[in-house]
Design a protein around this motif. Structure first.
Motif, PDB file in Angstrom:
ATOM      1  N   MET A  39       0.854  -1.179   0.000  1.00  0.00           N
ATOM      2  CA  MET A  39       0.000   0.000   0.000  1.00  0.00           C
ATOM      3  C   MET A  39       0.896   1.237   0.000  1.00  0.00           C
ATOM      4  SD  MET A  39      -2.688  -1.311   2.916  1.00  0.00           S
ATOM      5  CE  MET A  39      -3.611   0.230   2.916  1.00  0.00           C
ATOM      6  N   GLY A  40       0.741   2.084  -1.007  1.00  0.00           N
ATOM      7  CA  GLY A  40       1.555   3.294  -1.099  1.00  0.00           C
ATOM      8  C   GLY A  40       0.877   4.322  -1.978  1.00  0.00           C
ATOM      9  N   ASN A  41       1.199   5.602  -1.765  1.00  0.00           N
ATOM     10  CA  ASN A  41       0.571   6.675  -2.530  1.00  0.00           C
ATOM     11  C   ASN A  41       0.870   6.583  -4.018  1.00  0.00           C
ATOM     12  OD1 ASN A  41      -0.552   7.877  -0.224  1.00  0.00           O
ATOM     13  ND2 ASN A  41       1.298   9.085   0.173  1.00  0.00           N
ATOM     14  N   SER A  42       1.998   5.972  -4.382  1.00  0.00           N
ATOM     15  CA  SER A  42       2.387   5.917  -5.789  1.00  0.00           C
ATOM     16  C   SER A  42       2.074   4.573  -6.445  1.00  0.00           C
ATOM     17  CB  SER A  42       3.890   6.208  -5.918  1.00  0.00           C
ATOM     18  OG  SER A  42       4.643   5.326  -5.121  1.00  0.00           O
ATOM     19  N   ILE A  43       1.373   3.702  -5.721  1.00  0.00           N
ATOM     20  CA  ILE A  43       1.038   2.376  -6.257  1.00  0.00           C
ATOM     21  C   ILE A  43      -0.481   2.237  -6.324  1.00  0.00           C
ATOM     22  CG2 ILE A  43       1.273  -0.112  -5.934  1.00  0.00           C
ATOM     23  CD1 ILE A  43       3.749   0.479  -4.192  1.00  0.00           C
ATOM     24  N   VAL A  69       1.767   2.643 -11.721  1.00  0.00           N
ATOM     25  CA  VAL A  69       2.788   2.860 -10.685  1.00  0.00           C
ATOM     26  C   VAL A  69       3.498   4.171 -11.003  1.00  0.00           C
ATOM     27  CG1 VAL A  69       4.900   1.999  -9.631  1.00  0.00           C
ATOM     28  CG2 VAL A  69       3.092   0.397 -10.277  1.00  0.00           C
ATOM     29  N   GLN A  70       3.626   5.024 -10.006  1.00  0.00           N
ATOM     30  CA  GLN A  70       4.178   6.356 -10.209  1.00  0.00           C
ATOM     31  C   GLN A  70       5.583   6.456  -9.624  1.00  0.00           C
ATOM     32  OE1 GLN A  70       2.835   9.993  -7.850  1.00  0.00           O
ATOM     33  NE2 GLN A  70       1.842  10.413  -9.807  1.00  0.00           N
ATOM     34  N   GLU A  92       6.889  12.187 -10.596  1.00  0.00           N
ATOM     35  CA  GLU A  92       5.449  11.971 -10.785  1.00  0.00           C
ATOM     36  C   GLU A  92       5.104  11.392 -12.151  1.00  0.00           C
ATOM     37  OE1 GLU A  92       3.358  15.547  -9.769  1.00  0.00           O
ATOM     38  OE2 GLU A  92       3.902  15.414  -7.655  1.00  0.00           O
ATOM     39  N   SER A  93       6.069  10.760 -12.813  1.00  0.00           N
ATOM     40  CA  SER A  93       5.768  10.075 -14.068  1.00  0.00           C
ATOM     41  C   SER A  93       5.062   8.757 -13.766  1.00  0.00           C
ATOM     42  CB  SER A  93       7.064   9.809 -14.847  1.00  0.00           C
ATOM     43  OG  SER A  93       7.964   9.026 -14.085  1.00  0.00           O
TER      44      SER A  93
END
Length: 264
Positions: A148-152, A204-205, A210-211
């Motif tokens: 769990m992550g902000n970029s996933i 996925v970021q 932020e790409s």
């Protein structure tokens, strides 16, 4: 408290879960090439081990966290009891029989590295100035783990029969050895179909520029290497696993790997 960075190295195809013998061989190679501290190495004395779990790894350089039933309740004493019951030192002489024990089916092997100076190879491409601090982890699980992550982004986990294969760790029932994550069943309990994460895409970021990238399987894995940097990392878009480490894993297992990072 600042943001903390984590990065996973995952085998392409997502369903790869090596044998106990293969993991033992990998760890021996990682020790030999100084990615991991060896129990008989003078380097071990240079490392700091703080915290109840870390101190269990002081003699051999590593500790293991197992999935266990949570029968301890709440409160400070219960927390200490959970840590004691779910954590053990990794043996100096690690063999497949130890890993094959049924109580270690869901296992996180952890090498904490905290030192003013160390000759251990840094596992990422950019090393912070000054003291080093990170955890080198090897995860193995029966079902798929999904960080769990902000970029996933989440992965679509509905079986063809309509049953959702994803489930959360019930903290009142289980002690989770893998950190912030959910699970995905490898087989549907309704129709017995097996689940292949690589057939589904997830975004996925890169948290630094932020790409976005659409990745087959997202961050799902049964086996992964994870580097948990905490707040000690270099903020740069090209931060990645050291190519030599990726190459070593590829040669040991005869397959390609990809990477996912998260800043939370």
């Amino acid at each position: 408290m600042g943001a903390e960075y984590e990065r996973w190295l995952i085998a392409k195809g997502n369903v790869f879960c090596p044998s106990a013998e293969a993991i033992v061989k990998l760890i021996a190679k990682l020790r030999e090439e100084k990615w991991l501290v060896a129990p008989d190495s003078a380097e071990l004395a240079k490392l700091r081990f703080s915290g109840r779990r870390e101190q269990l790894g002081q003699k051999t350089g590593a500790f293991a966290v197992r999935k266990i039933e949570n029968t301890f309740g709440d409160g400070r004493d219960a927390l200490f009891a959970k840590i004691a019951a779910s954590t053990e030192a990794v043996p100096a002489t690690l063999d497949a029989a130890w890993l094959k024990d049924p109580s270690r089916e869901d296992l996180n092997l952890v090498w904490p590295v905290s030192a003013d100076a160390t000759s251990l190879k840094y596992p990422l491409t950019r090393r912070p100035d000054g003291p080093v601090s990170y955890r080198f982890e090897i995860h193995r699980a029966i079902d798929f783990i999904y960080p769990m992550g902000n970029s996933i982004d989440e992965l679509e986990t509905e079986c063809r029969c309509g049953h959702d294969l994803a489930y959360e760790w019930d903290e009142e029932e289980w002690v989770n050895p893998f950190g912030a994550s959910t699970c995905i069943a490898t087989e549907c309990t309704e129709c017995s179909r097996t689940f292949d994460p690589s057939k589904v895409m997830a975004s996925v970021q890169n948290p630094f520029d932020e790409s976005d990238a659409e990745v087959p399987g997202g961050a799902a894995y049964q086996f992964a290497i994870k580097i948990a940097c905490g707040e000690s990392f270099v903020r740069h878009a090209d931060l990645a696993f050291a190519p030599e480490l990726v190459e070593l894993c590829g040669k040991e297992f005869g397959r390609n790997f990809y990477e996912v990072g998260s800043l939370d």
